[in-house]
Enzyme design. Structure first.
Site, mmCIF file in Angstrom:
data_model
loop_
_atom_site.group_PDB
_atom_site.id
_atom_site.type_symbol
_atom_site.label_atom_id
_atom_site.label_comp_id
_atom_site.label_asym_id
_atom_site.label_seq_id
_atom_site.Cartn_x
_atom_site.Cartn_y
_atom_site.Cartn_z
ATOM 1 N N MET A 1 37.115 49.239 37.357
ATOM 2 C CA MET A 1 38.413 49.070 38.004
ATOM 3 C C MET A 1 38.431 49.872 39.294
ATOM 4 S SD MET A 1 41.264 47.442 37.363
ATOM 5 C CE MET A 1 41.253 47.286 35.592
ATOM 6 N N CYS A 2 38.689 49.211 40.394
ATOM 7 C CA CYS A 2 38.669 49.855 41.704
ATOM 8 C C CYS A 2 39.827 50.844 41.843
ATOM 9 C CB CYS A 2 38.763 48.800 42.802
ATOM 10 S SG CYS A 2 37.550 47.473 42.666
ATOM 11 N N ARG A 3 39.791 51.620 42.904
ATOM 12 C CA ARG A 3 40.880 52.513 43.276
ATOM 13 C C ARG A 3 41.247 52.213 44.722
ATOM 14 N NH1 ARG A 3 43.002 54.534 38.812
ATOM 15 N NH2 ARG A 3 42.684 52.286 38.585
#
Length: 370
Positions: A1-3
């Site tokens: 999951m990206c930030r």
């Protein structure tokens, strides 16, 4: 999951104050993410990107943002560190990537740019391969040919562009047009997923800007699950009081700075407000911040109907505040009900709002942060 992280302010800020210097900067989140829902990939090391706009209009440079991307891990890129020390901007997008779709390549790194627009995404379009043909068929040739990578996120940006009358205009967009295009993009993706029989929830934390206003969503296509984390902070100054430690100062009622991030950058609990699941955030050109509930089949007006919010923030070592910058117990946020998307029963049963100067119903809600 990206930030992801975005900053909009009346004054330009050095990129390092957001990207590298805070102890929980977005660069540190690339290897030390605390609030991600997908624990299978704890490292956001599949590339990064940062985009920014010039502080002053320059006809020779144009209105488009400058974007720097790389497939190297953000924490190990000396060019990023050097640039962050020397660049200032009043509007910044930053993103660290953990690949869920598409190869590790610069063309797949967020953010993307089209004309004066810039776009990034945290999350995923569930089973995108089952609806990819539908997505492509919905696009004009001009927009179809702008997609250089193979991520679900960039194709979602293409769908967004298709809902703007003149996506490559040189003048700033009306923030309501950007908001409407974002809502239509989410609706399209949901409709195609339903047609394909997809039951897995899509996580659509989108952010888009034209360099003047910003629209951001925290969204999941579920009535019971929480969307990927997203936080909001605003004030008059974002300053460091010791190495690695920052705080948002609110010296008066003005909002000179707005920061939205997947995870808080500071250790001050009172600095950050959780953006509710399935909410659209609009930052206007004058730094007014409006939050709109996204009312569709996945709208759930009762927070108790969803899984519990994660109660911990980055590294909660909040120090006692004695500068009066924040009330440690409560903050106020403005919610705007969009009656065009509400069913008639909900409109009739909703509380009577205060009417704003433009006839817009405005609700003020006190939110506990303790």
């Amino acid at each position: 999951m990206c930030r992801l992280l975005l900053y909009k302010g009346n004054q330009p800020i050095q990129l390092a104050h957001l990207l590298t210097k805070p102890a929980h900067s977005i660069i540190n989140q690339s290897f030390d993410s605390r609030l991600r829902l997908d624990t299978r990939r704890p490292i956001n090391g599949d590339g990064f990107g940062v985009g920014w706009y010039e502080s002053q209009p320059d006809p020779e440079l144009g209105a488009a943002p400058c974007i720097f991307t790389s497939v190297t891990p953000a924490w190990n890129n000396m060019n990023l560190i050097r640039l962050a020390e020397k660049i200032k901007s009043p509007l910044i997008f930053a993103h660290v990537r953990a690949s869920t779709a598409g190869s590790v390549s610069e063309s797949n790194c967020h953010p993307w740019q089209y004309g004066r627009l810039m776009f990034m995404h945290n999350g995923h379009v569930a089973n995108f391969h089952l609806i990819k043909r539908k997505v492509q068929e919905s696009l004009s040739d001009e927009i179809y040919l702008t997609v250089n990578g193979n991520t679900d996120s960039e194709w979602a940006f293409a769908v967004f562009l298709s809902h703007l009358k003149t996506p490559k205009q040189t003048e700033p967009f009306c923030h309501s047009d950007l908001k409407d295009a974002m809502l239509k993009t989410i609706a399209d993706l949901n409709a195609w997923a339903k047609e394909a029989g997809i039951t897995e929830a899509s996580m659509l934390n989108f952010a888009v800007t034209d360099g003047v206003s910003v629209v951001c969503s925290r969204y999941i296509s579920s009535r019971t699950l929480e969307a990927a984390s997203l936080y909001f902070s605003s004030g008059t100054r974002f300053e460091s009081y010791k190495p690695g430690h920052y705080r948002m100062i609110k010296a008066d009622k003005r909002e000179d700075i707005v920061v939205i991030a997947s995870e808080p950058l500071t250790f001050e609990k009172a600095d950050w407000l959780t953006i509710p699941t399935n909410t659209m955030v609009v930052i206007t050109s004058k730094l007014n911040v409006l939050m709109y509930p996204i009312v569709d089949e996945f709208h759930n007006p009762s927070p108790m109907g969803r899984a519990q919010e994660q109660s911990t923030v980055a590294v909660v070592k909040g120090e006692d505040r004695d500068d009066g910058a924040r009330d440690p117990q409560h903050r106020e946020v403005v919610f705007v009900e969009d009656h065009r998307s509400l069913p008639s029963a909900a409109v009739n049963n909703s509380p009577t709002p205060n009417m704003g100067s433009a006839g817009t119903p405005v609700f003020t809600q006190s939110v506990a942060t303790a």
